[in-house]
Design an enzyme around this catalytic site. Structure first.
Site: not given
Ligand code: FAD
Length: 498
Positions: A34, A43, A52, A314, A349, A414, A416, A451
């Protein structure tokens, strides 16, 4: 060459990581490279996060086949890999009588694609199921196999599971070319040197065309990034029950309003083509379009509810569908091309790529088998990935027990999102380690509340530096050139005279 692999996967998005996870089942030495500092940060981290049903892709396309094959796999995958997934169903909502016929067309297409569990529901029923829906609704298509997930969480889970089963992952490693001898790929050239392999798999997303051209195939194939912008609404102010699409246009599924597995509502995305493969900036025009599109479905939303914005790109390609008689120019590519040996080519893709990723991984395995690769299963392959503790999902008793074992879970970093120091430390030392602020954020969801990181960033920097045993000055937001601190402003130490 010392660094020799059976398979090298280029790109650590959901497609590459899913391929790694499914390949980890076999006795193969697999490396995933990577180019960025973390997997899943392009993405696969910035999309609508939906699984879907498959009523949208063109009948006969590879997109439709992959979508419909993958959809049922998600329930078992979520259990095995321990990621958040909610098969909540989804709705395409017609507003006004003139949109109603479009529902019938989608229903028919879904049937042709092999989608099960669809029904057409009345306006009254839609209003009953979602009281916030536009009262002008005229009917809806409900698909019970629709679902939502945390797409980065899915990518990470697949990557971690692959690592636990022997796959190596190298971040900051960019494929820059190939060594090809007698028409066969023998090595991948990277900024970290050459890695020998028998197979290279192109899973480079927005750069999949660049990789294809480096091996000398499909010169006409081109990725045209298509930007999608979003608004995120505060979950304390606004809560939807499910996923609501408008009737689709010819370029996209339209601007939808959806709940998320994190409890927030998101509105979006837009669909605008651009040349730049990196520009994920938001625009005033795009956000206006998102708001008005969202209001068409849910009139109550307004800018007061917005806590964040983002955009994703995309990887839209121009590959013609290979099924005879189907006129469609934007299909997925998942193939072993004849022109070069040892190359599995995946490209174009775009959506529904997240949904399709497990089916794409299985197709890669079928292609390798068809090409004569003997895939022998590992005896000790474990299909399950252990889950990590998520403090905010625990009840009081579970929290007490966890803090008793490790006091770092008693320190909230954190406020929140209720993320603790214990969770941050666990991510830094996980099988796919988090080494930057954004990597911690994507994994724990810290910094995503009201925040937006204002309180936690310095604490996280400190914890990262301590756990990685490096100077805080080297801690970055998302890799080199995004360091969070510039220089010390004050030296605190033993000299009381200062
Ligand atoms: C706005 C929007 C909404 C979407 N909504 C949905 C949805 O709801 N449901 C759905 O199913 N799909 C959706 N999608 C599609 C889905 O997000 C993608 O299909 C999927 O994430 C693609 O994954 P990928 O692994 O191919 O690409 P990526 O996630 O982009 O991963 C590719 C990786 O390759 C790396 N890379 C590139 N070049 C190199 C190189 N030379 N060497 C090493 N590494 C390299 C990149 O850094 C990157 O990490 C949406 C997409 C967008 C943009």
């Amino acid at each position: 060459m010392a660094r020799t692999y059976d398979v090298i996967i280029i790109g650590g998005g959901v497609v590459g990581c899913m391929a790694a996870r499914f390949l980890s089942r076999y006795q193969l030495k697999v490396l995933l490279i990577e180019k960025r500092s973390d997997i899943g940060s392009v993405t696969s981290a910035a999309n609508t996060a939906l699984v879907h049903p498959g009523y949208d892709p063109v009948v006969g396309s590879l997109k439709a086949a992959m979508n419909v094959a993958a959809n049922p796999m998600w329930t078992q995958l979520a259990q095995e890999l321990q990621f958040s997934f909610d098969r909540c169903g989804d709705y395409v909502v017609a507003i006004g009588e003139e949109e109603l016929p479009k529902l019938d067309a989608l229903f028919k297409r879904g049937k042709q694609n092999g989608v099960t569990g669809m029904s057409l529901i009345s306006a009254d029923e839609m209003r009953r199921r979602e009281p916030l829906i536009n009262p002008g609704v005229s009917g809806a298509l409900f698909a019970q196999t629709g679902g939502m997930c945390d797409p980065f969480g899915v990518t990470l889970a697949a990557a971690e599971h692959a690592v636990l089963n022997g796959v190596e992952i190298r971040s900051n490693t960019e494929c820059q070319g190939f060594i090809i001898e007698n028409g066969r790929i023998t090595a991948v050239r990277t900024n970290q040197g050459d890695f020998a392999c028998r197979w290279a798999i192109n899973a480079a997303g927005l750069y999949s065309d660049v990789i294809m051209h480096k091996v000398g195939i499909r010169p006409e194939f081109k990725i045209t990034p298509r930007k999608g912008e979003y608004l995120i609404l505060d979950r304390a102010e606004f809560e939807l029950q499910s996923v609501y699409f408008p009737v689709p246009s010819h370029v996209s599924k339209g601007i939808l309003a959806t709940a998320t597995v994190h409890g927030n509502t998101i509105l979006g995305p837009t669909a605008r083509e651009q040349d730049d493969r990196e520009d994920k900036s938001n625009t005033a025009e795009g956000l206006d379009q998102v708001l008005s599109g969202g209001k068409k479905l849910i009139p109550d939303v307004n800018t007061r509810h917005v806590i964040a914005i983002f955009a994703g790109l995309r990887a839209a390609g121009n590959a013609p569908c290979e099924t005879p008689g189907v006129d469609y120019q934007h299909d997925f590519i998942v193939e072993i091309p004849e022109k070069v040996q040892g190359f599995v080519n995946i490209g174009g893709i775009e959506s529904p790529g997240l949904t399709s990723s497990p089916a794409i991984a299985l197709r890669v395995i079928d292609l390798l088998r068809d090409a004569g690769e003997k895939l022998v299963e590992k005896r000790d392959w474990n299909p399950n990935r252990p889950a990590r503790s998520v403090f905010r999902h625990m009840d009081g008793e579970q929290r007490r027990k966890l803090i008793e074992k490790d006091a770092r879970y008693g320190r909230i970093v954190c406020r929140c999102e209720n993320v603790t120091e214990g969770e941050i430390v666990a991510e830094i030392h996980a099988p796919v380690p988090a080494t930057t602020y954004d990597a911690i954020k994507r994994r724990t969801w810290l910094g995503t509340g009201r925040c937006q990181g204002g309180f936690d960033m310095t604490r996280v920097t400190d914890i990262l530096a301590r756990e990685l045993n490096v100077s805080p000055l080297s801690i970055s937001k998302k890799g080199k050139q995004s360091e969070l601190l510039e220089r010390p402003t004050k030296i605190l130490g033993d000299s009381h005279e200062h």
